[in-house]
Motif scaffolding. Sequence first.
Motif, PDB file in Angstrom:
ATOM      1  N   ARG A 236       0.941  -1.352  -0.130  1.00 49.46           N
ATOM      2  CA  ARG A 236      -0.304  -0.111   0.086  1.00 49.46           C
ATOM      3  C   ARG A 236       0.802   1.250  -0.057  1.00 49.46           C
ATOM      4  O   ARG A 236       0.608   2.156  -0.778  1.00 49.46           O
ATOM      5  CB  ARG A 236      -0.932  -0.058   1.224  1.00 49.46           C
ATOM      6  N   TYR A 237       2.002   0.970   0.679  1.00 42.28           N
ATOM      7  CA  TYR A 237       2.840   2.290   0.600  1.00 42.28           C
ATOM      8  C   TYR A 237       3.453   2.398  -0.742  1.00 42.28           C
ATOM      9  O   TYR A 237       3.418   3.833  -1.245  1.00 42.28           O
ATOM     10  CB  TYR A 237       4.136   2.183   1.569  1.00 42.28           C
ATOM     11  N   ALA A 251      15.348   8.454  -1.854  1.00 48.84           N
ATOM     12  CA  ALA A 251      14.497   7.598  -0.997  1.00 48.84           C
ATOM     13  C   ALA A 251      13.415   8.194  -0.410  1.00 48.84           C
ATOM     14  O   ALA A 251      13.180   7.865   0.764  1.00 48.84           O
ATOM     15  CB  ALA A 251      15.360   6.681   0.020  1.00 48.84           C
ATOM     16  N   GLY A 252      12.688   8.736  -1.156  1.00 47.12           N
ATOM     17  CA  GLY A 252      11.472   9.618  -0.754  1.00 47.12           C
ATOM     18  C   GLY A 252      11.630  10.975  -0.125  1.00 47.12           C
ATOM     19  O   GLY A 252      12.825  10.950   0.552  1.00 47.12           O
ATOM     20  N   PRO A 253      10.678  11.452   0.395  1.00 48.35           N
ATOM     21  CA  PRO A 253       9.277  11.078  -0.082  1.00 48.35           C
ATOM     22  C   PRO A 253       8.958  11.742  -1.423  1.00 48.35           C
ATOM     23  O   PRO A 253       7.836  11.308  -1.775  1.00 48.35           O
ATOM     24  CB  PRO A 253       8.472  11.582   1.077  1.00 48.35           C
ATOM     25  N   VAL A 254       9.562  12.594  -1.909  1.00 47.48           N
ATOM     26  CA  VAL A 254       9.297  13.343  -2.997  1.00 47.48           C
ATOM     27  C   VAL A 254       9.491  12.431  -4.493  1.00 47.48           C
ATOM     28  O   VAL A 254       8.876  12.322  -5.319  1.00 47.48           O
ATOM     29  CB  VAL A 254       9.721  14.797  -3.218  1.00 47.48           C
ATOM     30  N   THR A 262      11.601   0.346  -2.690  1.00 46.02           N
ATOM     31  CA  THR A 262      11.321  -0.990  -2.030  1.00 46.02           C
ATOM     32  C   THR A 262      11.820  -0.899  -0.380  1.00 46.02           C
ATOM     33  O   THR A 262      11.293  -1.311   0.439  1.00 46.02           O
ATOM     34  CB  THR A 262      12.223  -2.232  -2.608  1.00 46.02           C
ATOM     35  N   SER A 263      12.943  -0.257  -0.180  1.00 45.78           N
ATOM     36  CA  SER A 263      13.496  -0.264   1.235  1.00 45.78           C
ATOM     37  C   SER A 263      12.565   0.620   2.083  1.00 45.78           C
ATOM     38  O   SER A 263      12.310   0.179   3.156  1.00 45.78           O
ATOM     39  CB  SER A 263      14.924   0.422   1.152  1.00 45.78           C
ATOM     40  N   GLN A 264      12.173   1.920   1.715  1.00 45.59           N
ATOM     41  CA  GLN A 264      11.355   2.671   2.402  1.00 45.59           C
ATOM     42  C   GLN A 264       9.783   2.007   2.543  1.00 45.59           C
ATOM     43  O   GLN A 264       9.248   2.238   3.343  1.00 45.59           O
ATOM     44  CB  GLN A 264      11.056   4.151   1.413  1.00 45.59           C
ATOM     45  N   ALA A 265       9.530   1.221   1.493  1.00 44.92           N
ATOM     46  CA  ALA A 265       8.156   0.675   1.543  1.00 44.92           C
ATOM     47  C   ALA A 265       8.123  -0.473   2.834  1.00 44.92           C
ATOM     48  O   ALA A 265       7.331  -0.581   3.479  1.00 44.92           O
ATOM     49  CB  ALA A 265       7.860  -0.213   0.355  1.00 44.92           C
ATOM     50  N   HIS A 268       8.575   1.350   6.148  1.00 42.18           N
ATOM     51  CA  HIS A 268       7.051   1.861   6.317  1.00 42.18           C
ATOM     52  C   HIS A 268       6.238   0.900   7.207  1.00 42.18           C
ATOM     53  O   HIS A 268       5.531   1.062   8.079  1.00 42.18           O
ATOM     54  CB  HIS A 268       6.423   2.588   5.333  1.00 42.18           C
ATOM     55  N   ALA A 269       6.486  -0.281   6.621  1.00 44.19           N
ATOM     56  CA  ALA A 269       5.755  -1.601   7.095  1.00 44.19           C
ATOM     57  C   ALA A 269       6.222  -2.026   8.360  1.00 44.19           C
ATOM     58  O   ALA A 269       5.600  -2.789   9.191  1.00 44.19           O
ATOM     59  CB  ALA A 269       5.769  -2.765   6.136  1.00 44.19           C
TER      60      ALA A 269
END
Length: 396
Positions: A236-237, A251-254, A262-265, A268-269
């Motif tokens: 979902r992220y 690596a985000g958020p923009v 993938t690492s940030q997703a 976040h999980a």
Amino acid sequence: MSERFLRLACTAAVVAAQAVLAPVPALAAPGPERPVAELLTDLQQAYRQTEQATETYNATEERLNRQRTVVTRLDDELARARSSLHGSRSEAGRLARQQYQSSTGLSPYLRLLLARDPQHALDEGHVIGRLARERAETVGRLADDEKKQLDLARQARKALDARLALAESQKKARDEVRARLSEVERMLAALTPDQLTALAALEQDRTADAQRKLTLSGALSATTPPPSQEGDRAVRYAVEQLGKPYQWGAAGPVSYDCSGLTSQAWDHAGTPIPRTSQEQWATLPHVPLDELRPGDLVLYFPEATHVALYLGDGKVVQAPRPGAKIKVSPIAANPILGAVRPDPKARPLAHYTPPTVPKTATEGPDEGLGTAQPTVPAPTQGRDRPPLTGTVNSAQ
């Protein structure tokens, strides 16, 4: 920190530096006479080399961040050791003054024989013995503090040297990415609109053919098992990031690069994973393609230089290439190396409703081809772009 770790850190920095110093091969001039298939092959090779250089930069950035932590920790320990050493020296000086002021030149045995009150002399002897032991302990503690301070000073110096080497390696990796992106820009700028359209069409045809062959081979399961709770959150992220631009090192958020997404997703999980695609492939448990569930990571190319997050039904969410945006692609958009699962022990959900994916999420070429051209990013700071060079505090 052990000397072995320091040697490994320095060696890694040297290897990374050597890896990015490879000369950038010049792309052949497009020219109207060159076949579209050759142009696509050249571009795909250039993008692959750019992504490999990007992952080298990301890995060096991660090592540099860890080394910054080591230097900071050693600086703190060194400050405490110096404070303890100062206290030990002060205590040793105080005891030395006491001994000088109370010295009579007579041995404790003679003082006992000559004393008018032997019991008092014995009591005094116990006090003198205790003070002697205290002096011995203070001298021992002083020696230990001096040795610890010297050892920490050497470790801090080595850690700082490793950090400086990593900062230099990071700069070279950054320059490598910029050089390769410039090559891609020059090639794309020389293409005509018709060539760009033909390239995009050929790329889509090849992806569709690869996807069809993969499906017919039976390598993928006909049904998609439900993800774990963590995998659902990661999916979902990633879906929420659809449409955001690819940017190397981000690596985000923009914006994101492939492994940044993938690492940030997964972070976040609630399940942190390594930052780079190579580390994700090397450290996370592998799973067969026919057991893929949403949230698993699909790695591409023999060097594991690209990664995407499995969405289900033979599709992935990915940050494809410079010039493209985060999108949903067929799993066979690139040559598959294998898949890994960040949460192998987590139970799958009993009931799973996939997130809603906009129809526009599949639009656009997976290779970043089209009117949008990659630009060489300028140095910026902040969460969206890691610092291009590390600031170094000298170890005292």
